[in-house]
Design a protein around this motif. Structure first.
Motif, PDB file in Angstrom:
ATOM      1  N   GLU A   1       4.388  46.426   5.749  1.00 57.90           N
ATOM      2  CA  GLU A   1       4.040  47.939   5.723  1.00 57.90           C
ATOM      3  C   GLU A   1       5.441  48.593   5.516  1.00 57.90           C
ATOM      4  O   GLU A   1       6.370  48.546   5.923  1.00 57.90           O
TER       5      GLU A   1
ATOM      6  N   LYS B   1      -3.547  52.026  13.492  1.00 59.28           N
ATOM      7  CA  LYS B   1      -2.655  52.387  12.454  1.00 59.28           C
ATOM      8  C   LYS B   1      -1.894  53.887  13.033  1.00 59.28           C
ATOM      9  O   LYS B   1      -2.595  54.608  13.274  1.00 59.28           O
TER      10      LYS B   1
ATOM     11  N   THR C   1     -11.899  48.608  12.512  1.00 60.95           N
ATOM     12  CA  THR C   1     -12.245  47.436  12.869  1.00 60.95           C
ATOM     13  C   THR C   1     -11.306  46.517  11.793  1.00 60.95           C
ATOM     14  O   THR C   1     -11.008  46.690  10.789  1.00 60.95           O
TER      15      THR C   1
ATOM     16  N   ILE D   1     -10.335  43.231   9.581  1.00 63.47           N
ATOM     17  CA  ILE D   1     -11.255  42.356   8.926  1.00 63.47           C
ATOM     18  C   ILE D   1     -10.397  41.044   8.704  1.00 63.47           C
ATOM     19  O   ILE D   1      -9.325  40.973   7.907  1.00 63.47           O
TER      20      ILE D   1
HETATM   21  N1  ADP Z   1      -8.638  46.836   8.963  1.00 62.98           N
HETATM   22  C1  ADP Z   1      -7.926  45.903   8.416  1.00 62.98           C
HETATM   23  N2  ADP Z   1      -8.467  44.819   8.030  1.00 62.98           N
HETATM   24  C2  ADP Z   1      -7.661  43.868   7.800  1.00 62.98           C
HETATM   25  N3  ADP Z   1      -6.397  44.139   7.232  1.00 62.98           N
HETATM   26  C3  ADP Z   1      -5.987  45.400   7.282  1.00 62.98           C
HETATM   27  C4  ADP Z   1      -6.731  46.397   7.780  1.00 62.98           C
HETATM   28  N4  ADP Z   1      -5.990  47.733   7.717  1.00 62.98           N
HETATM   29  C5  ADP Z   1      -4.792  47.112   7.210  1.00 62.98           C
HETATM   30  N5  ADP Z   1      -4.807  45.943   6.886  1.00 62.98           N
HETATM   31  C6  ADP Z   1      -3.642  45.183   6.139  1.00 62.98           C
HETATM   32  O1  ADP Z   1      -2.315  46.096   6.548  1.00 62.98           O
HETATM   33  C7  ADP Z   1      -1.791  46.555   5.367  1.00 62.98           C
HETATM   34  C8  ADP Z   1      -1.265  48.136   5.498  1.00 62.98           C
HETATM   35  O2  ADP Z   1      -2.413  48.867   5.731  1.00 62.98           O
HETATM   36  P1  ADP Z   1      -2.336  50.267   5.176  1.00 62.98           P
HETATM   37  O3  ADP Z   1      -3.535  50.973   5.904  1.00 62.98           O
HETATM   38  O4  ADP Z   1      -2.492  50.216   3.662  1.00 62.98           O
HETATM   39  O5  ADP Z   1      -0.880  51.109   5.836  1.00 62.98           O
HETATM   40  P2  ADP Z   1       0.317  51.578   4.894  1.00 62.98           P
HETATM   41  O6  ADP Z   1      -0.147  53.191   4.936  1.00 62.98           O
HETATM   42  O7  ADP Z   1       1.508  51.316   5.632  1.00 62.98           O
HETATM   43  O8  ADP Z   1       0.288  51.230   3.499  1.00 62.98           O
HETATM   44  C9  ADP Z   1      -2.876  46.344   4.251  1.00 62.98           C
HETATM   45  O9  ADP Z   1      -2.541  46.425   2.965  1.00 62.98           O
HETATM   46  C10 ADP Z   1      -3.919  45.086   4.733  1.00 62.98           C
HETATM   47  O10 ADP Z   1      -3.185  44.020   4.211  1.00 62.98           O
END
Ligand code: ADP
Ligand code: MG
Length: 461
Positions: A144, A159, A209, A211
């Protein structure tokens, strides 16, 4: 500055999510300091801080999660997370460190959701009917850039938003509006705080949740391009085209749900012309800085002129706002899931909440297909055959995505080419500036997209 602030001033610029890199920090001020949990006299204690950093007259707020323990009681595996030693919340000398690295502390953070409620100005909230399963330690997601996400077993992702803007975070706002949709990860709760001077609570973190077993869209796409360039994947290529079409349909479904749940409007032709003017301005600024772009500027201008003459009202609504292949995941069974509705984290929240044309998201994803195709050739010696193959991969998937989007009930991109082209150029111009400043060897990716697009009249694309 206090000792704690001095230590944070050294540590903060080294964090991936710190957005003010390269500019010296003149001041750090801890605006909010909350101890969320404590495991005993030696610790570990968990603290949540909102800090304001001052850099050359610019000030930004960040969320910092700190752990503290008695000196010499930091386990060796946390040595790399250490920030320094200083007095903390009335205790004389404590070793402070990055709490996101400590499984005990992240577990304590999740625990707080099991009995939601307030701790002074910091509140843990859960959605109605939600019973949070605790007991797991959080594991930090790698890769990230702008936030820190912690995964708890196979249950949840927390997050934590790092750069803070006052008010509700659009990621929480839109995920809640979409709650119940099979195309998002169900939101379960959030953490909020009152920031000094702001009436509305500010979102600090969102619990969703998790995934399990899903594949990141960018990884899937670039793996597919790789197989194609290696000459091993023609049949896999067509398989990905189906994925692109499904992603288009899913995107349209999500746009429709957002339009149903949240306000919509239409832009008058005058307002559209104003958008076009802003695009022209951004193009002029980028061309002045990147001479390679200037060669195409007059052709891009023609596309903006077409856009400014669109004489139908343009429907606008809440959109994703930072849409690309890295924001979608492919689940084992159910198709695509959209993540990260935060918009561009460095842009003030009020601007990100503005209604916009959903075709802006479509344009974002089309740019991402060009990036997936072009990125593997960035450090590759020139090879016209490979370049042709990559371009044709991008073309097929762009077309499939647009077809899927129209089939899913979205505005048919084919019928709104003037709008779509303007949004796409605007994004590509932004990318040109970004790459020229940050990754000059990637500059060819957006430049080649612009060169190819301006050389093909819309009707023949
Ligand atoms: N609910 C979730 N289930 C599975 N993987 C997740 C989930 N939320 C985030 N991820 C993983 O984490 C990565 C970063 O999350 P994201 O919300 O896009 O954060 P950022 O704002 O730092 O880009 C995603 O690209 C995904 O691979
Ligand atoms: Mg993201």
């Amino acid at each position: 500055m206090s000792q704690l602030e001095e230590l944070i001033a050294v540590w903060l610029p080294r964090q991936r999510w710190f957005s003010g890199k390269g500019i010296p920090i003149q001041q750090i001020r801890v605006e909010n300091f909350h101890t969320l949990a404590s495991a005993g006299p030696d610790g570990p204690d968990l603290h949540l801080l909102v800090v304001r950093s001052g850099q050359r007259g610019r000030s930004s707020r960040y969320q910092v999660l700190l752990g503290s323990r008695a000196p010499r009681s930091l386990p060796p595996d946390l040595a790399r997370a250490a920030i320094g030693v200083c007095p903390v919340s009335g205790k004389r000398q404590r070793v402070i460190y990055d709490a996101a690295c400590d499984g005990d502390l992240t577990g304590m953070l999740l625990e707080r959701f099991a009995s939601p409620g307030g701790n002074g100005q910091v509140r843990f909230r859960t959605l109605p009917g939600e019973r949070i399963r605790t007991g797991a330690a959080g594991r930090m997601l790698t890769g990230e850039q702008s936030n820190t996400s912690l995964v708890f077993g196979e249950d949840y992702v927390l997050k934590t938003f790092r750069r803070l803007w006052p008010g509700p975070n659009p990621d929480l706002e839109l995920n809640c509006a979409l709650s119940g949709s099979p195309y998002v990860a169900r939101p379960c709760g959030w953490i909020e705080a009152d920031l000094p001077g702001y009436a509305a609570p500010t979102t600090l973190a969102m619990l969703q949740t998790y995934i399990p077993g899903a594949m990141d869209g960018w990884v899937l796409a670039t793996t597919n391009v790789w197989a194609l360039l290696e000459g091993t994947g023609p049949e896999r290529q067509s398989a990905f085209t189906e994925e692109a079409a499904l992603l288009g349909r899913t995107t349209a479904e999500v746009h429709r749900s957002l339009a149903k749940a949240l306000p919509t409007d239409v832009l008058s032709p005058t307002a559209v012309a104003e958008l076009a003017d802003a695009m022209v301005e951004r193009l002029a600024m980028a061309s002045a800085e990147v001479p390679e772009l200037a060669d195409y500027a007059h052709l891009v201008m023609e596309a903006y002129a077409d856009f400014s003459q669109v004489d139908e009202p343009l429907p606008i609504q809440r959109i994703h706002g930072d849409y690309h292949l890295g924001q979608v995941i492919r689940t084992g069974a159910g198709g695509w899931v959209l993540l990260d509705f935060e918009g561009e984290p460095t842009v003030p929240v009020r601007e990100r909440q503005r209604l916009s044309s959903p075709l802006r998201d479509v344009a974002g994803m089309l740019r991402s297909f060009d990036y997936a195709a072009g990125y593997l050739l960035v450090d590759h010696p020139s090879d016209p055959g490979l370049e042709w193959a990559a371009r044709s991969w991008a073309r097929h998937n762009r077309e499939a995505f647009c077809r899927g989007y129209a089939d899913g009930g979205g505005a048919d991109p084919e019928k709104h080419l003037a709008v779509l082209r303007a949004f796409e150029f605007d994004k590509a111009v932004y990318e040109v500036l970004y790459e020229a400043r940050n990754r000059p060897n990637w500059l060819r990716v957006p430049l080649e997209s612009i060169a190819t697009a301006v050389s093909v009249p819309p009707a023949a694309r």
